[in-house]
Design a protein around this motif. Structure first.
Motif, PDB file in Angstrom:
ATOM      1  N   THR A  89     -65.778  20.961  37.820  1.00  0.00           N
ATOM      2  CA  THR A  89     -65.143  21.825  36.826  1.00  0.00           C
ATOM      3  C   THR A  89     -64.032  21.025  36.146  1.00  0.00           C
TER       4      THR A  89
ATOM      5  N   ASP B 155     -70.705  26.183  40.071  1.00  0.00           N
ATOM      6  CA  ASP B 155     -70.625  27.471  40.765  1.00  0.00           C
ATOM      7  C   ASP B 155     -69.985  27.356  42.140  1.00  0.00           C
TER       8      ASP B 155
ATOM      9  N   GLU C 111     -66.527  25.581  43.258  1.00  0.00           N
ATOM     10  CA  GLU C 111     -65.335  24.805  42.905  1.00  0.00           C
ATOM     11  C   GLU C 111     -64.389  24.740  44.096  1.00  0.00           C
TER      12      GLU C 111
ATOM     13  N   VAL D 245     -60.780  24.595  45.211  1.00  0.00           N
ATOM     14  CA  VAL D 245     -59.434  24.865  44.720  1.00  0.00           C
ATOM     15  C   VAL D 245     -58.466  24.683  45.883  1.00  0.00           C
TER      16      VAL D 245
ATOM     17  N   GLU E 150     -55.104  25.985  47.880  1.00  0.00           N
ATOM     18  CA  GLU E 150     -54.162  27.074  48.086  1.00  0.00           C
ATOM     19  C   GLU E 150     -52.751  26.541  47.877  1.00  0.00           C
TER      20      GLU E 150
ATOM     21  N   ARG F 270     -60.167  25.280  49.549  1.00  0.00           N
ATOM     22  CA  ARG F 270     -61.113  26.370  49.770  1.00  0.00           C
ATOM     23  C   ARG F 270     -62.093  26.383  48.603  1.00  0.00           C
ATOM     24  N   PHE F 271     -63.237  26.986  48.843  1.00  0.00           N
ATOM     25  CA  PHE F 271     -64.230  27.126  47.785  1.00  0.00           C
ATOM     26  C   PHE F 271     -63.983  28.397  46.992  1.00  0.00           C
ATOM     27  N   ALA F 272     -64.131  28.317  45.690  1.00  0.00           N
ATOM     28  CA  ALA F 272     -64.234  29.475  44.804  1.00  0.00           C
ATOM     29  C   ALA F 272     -65.690  29.492  44.355  1.00  0.00           C
ATOM     30  N   LEU F 273     -66.432  30.501  44.772  1.00  0.00           N
ATOM     31  CA  LEU F 273     -67.864  30.579  44.496  1.00  0.00           C
ATOM     32  C   LEU F 273     -68.143  31.573  43.380  1.00  0.00           C
ATOM     33  N   CYS F 274     -69.140  31.263  42.568  1.00  0.00           N
ATOM     34  CA  CYS F 274     -69.599  32.189  41.534  1.00  0.00           C
ATOM     35  C   CYS F 274     -71.075  31.913  41.288  1.00  0.00           C
TER      36      CYS F 274
ATOM     37  N   ALA G 241     -72.659  31.885  44.749  1.00  0.00           N
ATOM     38  CA  ALA G 241     -72.195  33.159  45.294  1.00  0.00           C
ATOM     39  C   ALA G 241     -73.387  34.060  45.632  1.00  0.00           C
TER      40      ALA G 241
ATOM     41  N   HIS H 224     -67.225  34.401  54.816  1.00  0.00           N
ATOM     42  CA  HIS H 224     -66.163  33.401  54.715  1.00  0.00           C
ATOM     43  C   HIS H 224     -66.759  31.997  54.735  1.00  0.00           C
TER      44      HIS H 224
END
Length: 117
Positions: free
Chosen positions: A32, A67, A69, A71, A73, A79-83, A87, A97
């Motif tokens: 990304t 899908d 990413e 990121v 904290e 941590r993963f941000a899933l979409c 997802a 989790h």
């Protein structure tokens, strides 16, 4: 919670850097915009994490790199941000989790992913 999947991957940092230089557009295809600005060792670790996640999810066909990413904290913990496609696969497996650990040292980047549900 039960462990639903585990994945691990490693990347040779110099070799990964050579691939980024040799292949125009690879950085943008894999990462990304927020991820793409990171240093090479961090990019290699994030690539390893995405590969490890794909393994943990059962290597779904059509998984889009953007899908998943990585990121950080506020503490710096990744941590993963899933979409999207990632997802959807995680939901289909009942994942609640996603744990991820990144490391890079001595020219090697590595990542471990554990899926819980």
């Amino acid at each position: 919670m039960a462990v639903l999947g585990v994945g691990i991957d490693v990347a040779d940092i110099a070799r990964f850097g050579a691939s980024l230089e040799r292949t125009p557009g690879l950085r943008e295809r894999l990462f990304t915009p927020a991820e793409a600005t990171r240093p090479l060792a961090s990019l290699a670790a994030r690539f390893a994490a995405k590969e490890a996640l794909a393994k943990a999810l059962g290597a779904p066909v059509g998984m889009a790199w953007h899908d998943a990413e990585i990121v950080s904290e506020d503490t710096g913990r990744p941590r993963f941000a899933l979409c999207g496609s990632v997802a959807a696969q995680a939901a289909a497996l009942g994942v609640d989790h996603v744990h991820v650990s990144l490391s890079h040292d001595a020219g090697i980047a590595s990542a471990v992913v554990v899926l819980e549900g």
